[in-house]
Write a protein that holds these residues in place. Structure first.
Motif, PDB file in Angstrom:
ATOM      1  N   GLU A  84       0.830  -1.201   0.000  1.00  0.00           N
ATOM      2  CA  GLU A  84       0.000   0.000   0.000  1.00  0.00           C
ATOM      3  C   GLU A  84       0.869   1.257   0.000  1.00  0.00           C
ATOM      4  O   GLU A  84       0.524   2.251  -0.657  1.00  0.00           O
ATOM      5  CB  GLU A  84      -0.947   0.015   1.202  1.00  0.00           C
ATOM      6  CG  GLU A  84      -1.836   1.253   1.221  1.00  0.00           C
ATOM      7  CD  GLU A  84      -3.079   1.106   2.056  1.00  0.00           C
ATOM      8  OE1 GLU A  84      -3.941   0.268   1.710  1.00  0.00           O
ATOM      9  OE2 GLU A  84      -3.195   1.821   3.076  1.00  0.00           O
ATOM     10  N   LEU A  85       1.983   1.228   0.720  1.00  0.00           N
ATOM     11  CA  LEU A  85       2.887   2.379   0.715  1.00  0.00           C
ATOM     12  C   LEU A  85       3.389   2.652  -0.701  1.00  0.00           C
ATOM     13  O   LEU A  85       3.402   3.809  -1.153  1.00  0.00           O
ATOM     14  CB  LEU A  85       4.069   2.130   1.650  1.00  0.00           C
ATOM     15  CG  LEU A  85       5.139   3.227   1.647  1.00  0.00           C
ATOM     16  CD1 LEU A  85       4.578   4.520   2.234  1.00  0.00           C
ATOM     17  CD2 LEU A  85       6.379   2.785   2.419  1.00  0.00           C
ATOM     18  N   LEU A  86       3.793   1.603  -1.415  1.00  0.00           N
ATOM     19  CA  LEU A  86       4.307   1.791  -2.774  1.00  0.00           C
ATOM     20  C   LEU A  86       3.210   2.283  -3.707  1.00  0.00           C
ATOM     21  O   LEU A  86       3.447   3.139  -4.561  1.00  0.00           O
ATOM     22  CB  LEU A  86       4.917   0.491  -3.290  1.00  0.00           C
ATOM     23  CG  LEU A  86       6.142  -0.028  -2.528  1.00  0.00           C
ATOM     24  CD1 LEU A  86       6.667  -1.302  -3.162  1.00  0.00           C
ATOM     25  CD2 LEU A  86       7.237   1.021  -2.463  1.00  0.00           C
ATOM     26  N   ARG A  87       1.998   1.743  -3.550  1.00  0.00           N
ATOM     27  CA  ARG A  87       0.880   2.227  -4.372  1.00  0.00           C
ATOM     28  C   ARG A  87       0.600   3.697  -4.070  1.00  0.00           C
ATOM     29  O   ARG A  87       0.305   4.473  -4.987  1.00  0.00           O
ATOM     30  CB  ARG A  87      -0.378   1.407  -4.086  1.00  0.00           C
ATOM     31  CG  ARG A  87      -0.318  -0.056  -4.469  1.00  0.00           C
ATOM     32  CD  ARG A  87      -1.578  -0.768  -4.004  1.00  0.00           C
ATOM     33  NE  ARG A  87      -1.452  -2.213  -4.048  1.00  0.00           N
ATOM     34  CZ  ARG A  87      -1.888  -3.031  -3.085  1.00  0.00           C
ATOM     35  NH1 ARG A  87      -2.497  -2.521  -2.018  1.00  0.00           N
ATOM     36  NH2 ARG A  87      -1.722  -4.330  -3.190  1.00  0.00           N
ATOM     37  N   PHE A  88       0.676   4.043  -2.808  1.00  0.00           N
ATOM     38  CA  PHE A  88       0.328   5.404  -2.414  1.00  0.00           C
ATOM     39  C   PHE A  88       1.308   6.430  -2.966  1.00  0.00           C
ATOM     40  O   PHE A  88       0.908   7.461  -3.504  1.00  0.00           O
ATOM     41  CB  PHE A  88       0.261   5.520  -0.888  1.00  0.00           C
ATOM     42  CG  PHE A  88       0.019   6.922  -0.415  1.00  0.00           C
ATOM     43  CD1 PHE A  88      -1.212   7.528  -0.611  1.00  0.00           C
ATOM     44  CD2 PHE A  88       1.029   7.651   0.196  1.00  0.00           C
ATOM     45  CE1 PHE A  88      -1.430   8.843  -0.213  1.00  0.00           C
ATOM     46  CE2 PHE A  88       0.816   8.958   0.598  1.00  0.00           C
ATOM     47  CZ  PHE A  88      -0.416   9.559   0.400  1.00  0.00           C
TER      48      PHE A  88
END
Length: 231
Positions: free
Chosen positions: A76-80
């Motif tokens: 999720e961090l990378l997507r964000f």
């Protein structure tokens, strides 16, 4: 903070390792306004932005897993941050993350995601910012709406963590005008104190001291302009 890469750094150059350890003590141990989880997330953000996907990224992934962040959290961090770091940079980090998980036998993702809502029409961007960007370039404003809308349903990272992540991107890329103002405002609206916002910028010195210096000047100017009061 015991950083997993300390042993490798000593093998590469003992003097560099000593300098690095002193730096980490100053930033990891003495910045009490941020949690360990937040510092790890910001370190991963820096790795993506600066594409330090070798030993530093591997070390930060190990720290993240040791402190309870899951494979889903990291994705999720990378997507964000993909829209700020650039999708190619985030994709490179995602590929490296998968390799690290495979090499170290770490538990992979469960498949937890969120509704992307790419075909919607709304945007969580503040109306004033949205209008200003639209006046600048309407198609670009549509692109920004899309990026923000696709992230609106994320739930694994808190609003505070996401705001701190984008503030760090701003410092590293030196985008210290409109976007920095927006992200600092978002952090404060999520309950962060001015001292905690300052700590985010100070922690980014680990990834470039002069960039953090500029970031602190911009933050101070913003606080002076808005009459922000410190504790």
């Amino acid at each position: 903070m015991n950083v997993p890469s300390d042993t490798q750094a000593k093998a590469l150059d003992p003097v560099f390792a000593e300098m690095s350890a002193a730096t980490d003590r100053k930033l990891w141990d003495e910045i009490s306004e941020l949690s360990t989880r937040e510092k790890i997330l910001l370190s991963l953000v820096a790795d993506v932005c600066q594409q330090t996907l070798g030993l530093p990224f591997e070390s930060h992934v190990a720290m993240a897993r040791e402190h309870g962040l899951s494979a889903d959290d990291l994705r999720e961090l990378l997507r964000f941050i993909a829209y700020d770091s650039g999708y190619p940079a985030a994709l490179a980090a995602l590929a490296r993350l998968v390799d690290i998980e495979r090499e170290q036998g770490l538990t992979g993702p469960t498949g937890h995601g969120h509704e992307v809502n790419a075909d919607g029409a709304e945007s969580p961007i503040p109306a004033r910012t949205r209008q200003a960007v639209h006046n600048l370039d309407a198609p670009f404003a549509d692109y920004m709406d899309l990026q923000s809308r696709m992230r609106a349903g994320m739930s694994l990272l808190s609003v505070r963590e996401r705001a701190f992540a984008t503030m760090t991107v701003d410092v590293l890329f030196q985008t210290l005008d409109e976007s920095f103002r927006t992200h600092v405002t978002r952090a404060l609206s999520a309950g962060a104190t001015p001292d905690e916002a300052r700590a985010v910028v100070r922690f980014s010195a680990r990834f470039g001291m002069t960039k953090a210096w500029s970031g602190l000047r911009a933050l101070n100017a913003l606080f002076t302009e808005t009459g922000t009061v410190f504790a």
